[in-house]
Write a protein that holds these residues in place. Structure first.
Motif, PDB file in Angstrom:
ATOM      1  N   ARG A  97       0.832  -1.313   0.063  1.00  0.00           N
ATOM      2  CA  ARG A  97       0.067   0.012   0.040  1.00  0.00           C
ATOM      3  C   ARG A  97       0.845   1.234  -0.098  1.00  0.00           C
ATOM      4  O   ARG A  97       0.298   2.258  -0.217  1.00  0.00           O
ATOM      5  CB  ARG A  97      -1.076  -0.006   1.243  1.00  0.00           C
ATOM      6  N   GLU A 123       1.511   8.968 -15.307  1.00  0.00           N
ATOM      7  CA  GLU A 123       0.161   9.476 -14.893  1.00  0.00           C
ATOM      8  C   GLU A 123      -0.747   8.196 -14.809  1.00  0.00           C
ATOM      9  O   GLU A 123      -1.784   8.322 -13.790  1.00  0.00           O
ATOM     10  CB  GLU A 123      -0.315  10.204 -16.234  1.00  0.00           C
ATOM     11  N   HIS A 124      -0.492   7.135 -15.286  1.00  0.00           N
ATOM     12  CA  HIS A 124      -1.219   5.916 -15.224  1.00  0.00           C
ATOM     13  C   HIS A 124      -1.374   5.164 -13.990  1.00  0.00           C
ATOM     14  O   HIS A 124      -2.250   4.526 -13.714  1.00  0.00           O
ATOM     15  CB  HIS A 124      -1.124   4.938 -16.356  1.00  0.00           C
ATOM     16  N   THR A 125      -0.455   5.927 -12.899  1.00  0.00           N
ATOM     17  CA  THR A 125      -0.412   5.141 -11.671  1.00  0.00           C
ATOM     18  C   THR A 125      -0.837   6.027 -10.579  1.00  0.00           C
ATOM     19  O   THR A 125      -0.705   5.925  -9.496  1.00  0.00           O
ATOM     20  CB  THR A 125       0.955   4.607 -11.346  1.00  0.00           C
ATOM     21  N   ARG A 126      -1.558   7.082 -11.009  1.00  0.00           N
ATOM     22  CA  ARG A 126      -2.168   8.205 -10.317  1.00  0.00           C
ATOM     23  C   ARG A 126      -2.832   7.613  -8.879  1.00  0.00           C
ATOM     24  O   ARG A 126      -2.677   7.954  -7.971  1.00  0.00           O
ATOM     25  CB  ARG A 126      -2.783   9.142 -10.971  1.00  0.00           C
ATOM     26  N   ASP A 127      -3.863   6.874  -9.530  1.00  0.00           N
ATOM     27  CA  ASP A 127      -4.648   6.550  -8.096  1.00  0.00           C
ATOM     28  C   ASP A 127      -3.969   5.533  -7.189  1.00  0.00           C
ATOM     29  O   ASP A 127      -4.064   5.786  -6.149  1.00  0.00           O
ATOM     30  CB  ASP A 127      -5.826   5.358  -8.794  1.00  0.00           C
ATOM     31  N   GLU A 128      -2.909   4.931  -7.381  1.00  0.00           N
ATOM     32  CA  GLU A 128      -2.244   4.101  -6.419  1.00  0.00           C
ATOM     33  C   GLU A 128      -1.244   4.943  -5.864  1.00  0.00           C
ATOM     34  O   GLU A 128      -1.136   5.005  -4.589  1.00  0.00           O
ATOM     35  CB  GLU A 128      -1.114   2.953  -7.206  1.00  0.00           C
ATOM     36  N   VAL A 156      -1.854   8.158  -5.042  1.00  0.00           N
ATOM     37  CA  VAL A 156      -2.673   8.977  -4.287  1.00  0.00           C
ATOM     38  C   VAL A 156      -3.106   8.191  -3.045  1.00  0.00           C
ATOM     39  O   VAL A 156      -3.212   8.569  -1.538  1.00  0.00           O
ATOM     40  CB  VAL A 156      -3.985   9.614  -4.937  1.00  0.00           C
ATOM     41  N   ALA A 157      -3.543   6.891  -3.067  1.00  0.00           N
ATOM     42  CA  ALA A 157      -3.675   6.053  -2.077  1.00  0.00           C
ATOM     43  C   ALA A 157      -2.375   6.009  -1.387  1.00  0.00           C
ATOM     44  O   ALA A 157      -2.662   5.844  -0.063  1.00  0.00           O
ATOM     45  CB  ALA A 157      -4.058   4.616  -2.778  1.00  0.00           C
ATOM     46  N   ASN A 174      -2.143   9.075   0.945  1.00  0.00           N
ATOM     47  CA  ASN A 174      -3.432   8.933   1.701  1.00  0.00           C
ATOM     48  C   ASN A 174      -2.779   8.072   2.975  1.00  0.00           C
ATOM     49  O   ASN A 174      -3.226   8.499   4.354  1.00  0.00           O
ATOM     50  CB  ASN A 174      -4.525   8.880   1.283  1.00  0.00           C
TER      51      ASN A 174
END
Length: 115
Positions: free
Chosen positions: A63, A98-103, A105-106, A109
């Motif tokens: 994570r 850019e394609h790993t943005r969600d990972e 940001v997670a 967080n």
């Protein structure tokens, strides 16, 4: 007042650049810019190093250190090693994550808020 041209200060978020520090380049060959484009006028950029997964097996935390592939090599996006660098060291990006943005940001967080 110092004025700079727009193209001199626009550094897209999630661009990947070569690590400018010779002593750490072998293990951390790239830096990933995670700073928002709206802060492009700042003299520094917020970055995280990309480390070679083959060197950092003990550092892989699902994570907290997402992975990405660059030049056919698995890299760890080392969120815990967030830093700032002078914007002037970033000359020619070698790509984008850019394609790993969600990972990312997670992972940010999780590192900051524990969620």
């Amino acid at each position: 007042m110092l004025r700079r041209r727009v193209q001199d200060i626009l550094i897209p978020q999630f661009d990947v650049d070569a690590n400018p520090i010779a002593s750490t380049k072998r293990m951390y060959p790239y830096l990933l810019d995670i700073q928002s484009d709206t802060l492009s006028a700042l003299a520094t950029r917020i970055v995280v190093p990309l480390g070679r997964a083959s060197f950092l097996e003990g550092e892989k935390l699902t994570r907290l250190t997402p992975t990405a592939t660059l030049d056919s090599e698995e890299m760890l996006i080392l969120i815990p090693q967030i830093a700032s660098f002078p914007a002037s060291v970033f000359k020619t990006p070698i790509g984008t994550l850019e394609h790993t943005r969600d990972e990312m940001v997670a992972a940010l967080n999780f590192a900051i808020f524990g969620v």
